[in-house]
Write a protein that holds these residues in place. Structure first.
Motif, PDB file in Angstrom:
ATOM      1  N   THR A 128      -7.564   8.869  -6.854  1.00 48.63           N
ATOM      2  CA  THR A 128      -8.411   8.093  -7.744  1.00 48.63           C
ATOM      3  C   THR A 128      -9.579   7.514  -6.958  1.00 48.63           C
ATOM      4  O   THR A 128      -9.669   7.696  -5.738  1.00 48.63           O
ATOM      5  N   LYS A 129     -10.457   6.795  -7.646  1.00 49.22           N
ATOM      6  CA  LYS A 129     -11.551   6.118  -6.952  1.00 49.22           C
ATOM      7  C   LYS A 129     -10.995   5.101  -5.955  1.00 49.22           C
ATOM      8  O   LYS A 129     -11.570   4.879  -4.895  1.00 49.22           O
ATOM      9  N   ARG A 130      -9.880   4.490  -6.308  1.00 50.13           N
ATOM     10  CA  ARG A 130      -9.277   3.483  -5.435  1.00 50.13           C
ATOM     11  C   ARG A 130      -8.629   4.106  -4.203  1.00 50.13           C
ATOM     12  O   ARG A 130      -8.681   3.567  -3.114  1.00 50.13           O
ATOM     13  N   ARG A 131      -7.995   5.263  -4.404  1.00 48.76           N
ATOM     14  CA  ARG A 131      -7.367   5.970  -3.295  1.00 48.76           C
ATOM     15  C   ARG A 131      -7.847   7.422  -3.348  1.00 48.76           C
ATOM     16  O   ARG A 131      -7.236   8.279  -3.980  1.00 48.76           O
ATOM     17  N   PRO A 132      -9.004   7.721  -2.717  1.00 54.17           N
ATOM     18  CA  PRO A 132      -9.659   9.015  -2.910  1.00 54.17           C
ATOM     19  C   PRO A 132      -9.200  10.137  -1.991  1.00 54.17           C
ATOM     20  O   PRO A 132      -9.595  11.285  -2.205  1.00 54.17           O
TER      21      PRO A 132
ATOM     22  N   SER B 108       0.820  -1.208   0.000  1.00 56.03           N
ATOM     23  CA  SER B 108       0.000   0.000   0.000  1.00 56.03           C
ATOM     24  C   SER B 108       0.857   1.262   0.000  1.00 56.03           C
ATOM     25  O   SER B 108       0.412   2.317  -0.436  1.00 56.03           O
TER      26      SER B 108
ATOM     27  N   ASP C 113       1.194   2.835  -3.354  1.00 56.56           N
ATOM     28  CA  ASP C 113       0.008   3.319  -4.029  1.00 56.56           C
ATOM     29  C   ASP C 113      -0.120   4.832  -3.978  1.00 56.56           C
ATOM     30  O   ASP C 113      -1.018   5.397  -4.581  1.00 56.56           O
ATOM     31  N   SER C 114       0.739   5.505  -3.222  1.00 55.04           N
ATOM     32  CA  SER C 114       0.564   6.934  -2.995  1.00 55.04           C
ATOM     33  C   SER C 114       0.898   7.769  -4.215  1.00 55.04           C
ATOM     34  O   SER C 114       0.532   8.930  -4.287  1.00 55.04           O
TER      35      SER C 114
END
Length: 246
Positions: free
Chosen positions: A29-33, A14, A17-18
């Motif tokens: 994004t929708k995945r990481r809002p 994770s 993902d930043s």
């Protein structure tokens, strides 16, 4: 599990993902809002919010393909063209950047080019629009937020709208970029197709118990600021506004 997990014991996937380490960017994004400015150490100084846009290249390519079809079938030249949207050569889409604000003392308002509500950086609402770019230049439009007064800010909603023209969000590639005083920049693409939309709530900033959080919204609506107000419960009174001539 990727092979690099074994190279960095204790580090989870994770953390990758930043955003891009090479570009020092966080993509919301929708995945990481959402992302915490406080945890990034970026809750002080001036937060710069920039809107930039350009016509989608697929539209320009579409015009070239259409010209090729006319050469192969000259009779089509005399048929009226079905207008689907504007191309860069026909109309410069005028996207505007605005911000609804609510302060800790309960005062509310808007910062936007329409009506000349440019705000104030060193006094309430601590939000300032630098100018109005009507042609999608490389600099775009920029709003500054003075986070040294974050305790006086309750919430902000940044939005983009098309001023007095045919809706064309689906024909432009628009991007909002946040430049905090510290840490990576934050990017939000308006990448969803919404052919009839005139406005889009792009992201919000909320101050909850001293923590500033940026949250991706990317919510297109078919009306203007009054509809965004209704959706997010601002409770302002709206009227028709105009720009001065360029």
């Amino acid at each position: 599990m990727a092979f690099w997990d074994n190279l960095f014991p204790g580090r989870t996937a994770s953390q990758f993902d930043s955003g891009s380490a090479a570009s020092n960017t966080i993509d919301l994004t929708k995945r990481r809002p959402s992302v915490s400015l406080t945890k990034q150490g970026a809750a002080t100084g001036n937060l710069r919010v920039n809107l930039s846009w350009r016509m989608r290249t697929s539209d320009l390519e579409g015009r070239s393909r259409q010209s090729g079809r006319l050469l192969r079938n000259p009779s089509q030249f005399f048929k009226p063209e079905v207008v689907q949207a504007h191309t860069q050569g026909m109309v410069n889409v005028d996207l505007d950047l605005g911000c609804l604000y609510e302060l800790a003392d309960g005062s509310k308002g808007v910062v936007q080019p329409l009506g000349g509500f440019f705000g104030d950086l060193n006094g309430a609402p601590y939000v300032k629009l630098s100018g109005d770019d009507r042609f999608g230049g490389s600099s775009g439009e920029t709003i500054f937020v003075n986070l040294d007064h974050k305790d006086e800010i309750k919430r902000l909603l940044f939005f983009v709208y098309i001023y007095d023209q045919t809706p064309a969000f689906d024909r432009t590639h628009a991007k909002i970029t946040l430049y905090p005083s510290n840490g990576p920049r934050i990017e939000i693409d308006l990448d969803e197709r919404a052919p009839q939309a005139r406005s889009c709530a792009v992201f919000s900033v909320e101050n909850a118990k001293g923590e500033l959080t940026v949250r991706r919204e990317v919510r297109f609506v078919y009306g203007f600021q009054a509809e965004l107000d209704r959706l997010y419960g601002w409770g302002l009174q709206w009227g028709r506004g105009y720009k001065t001539k360029a």
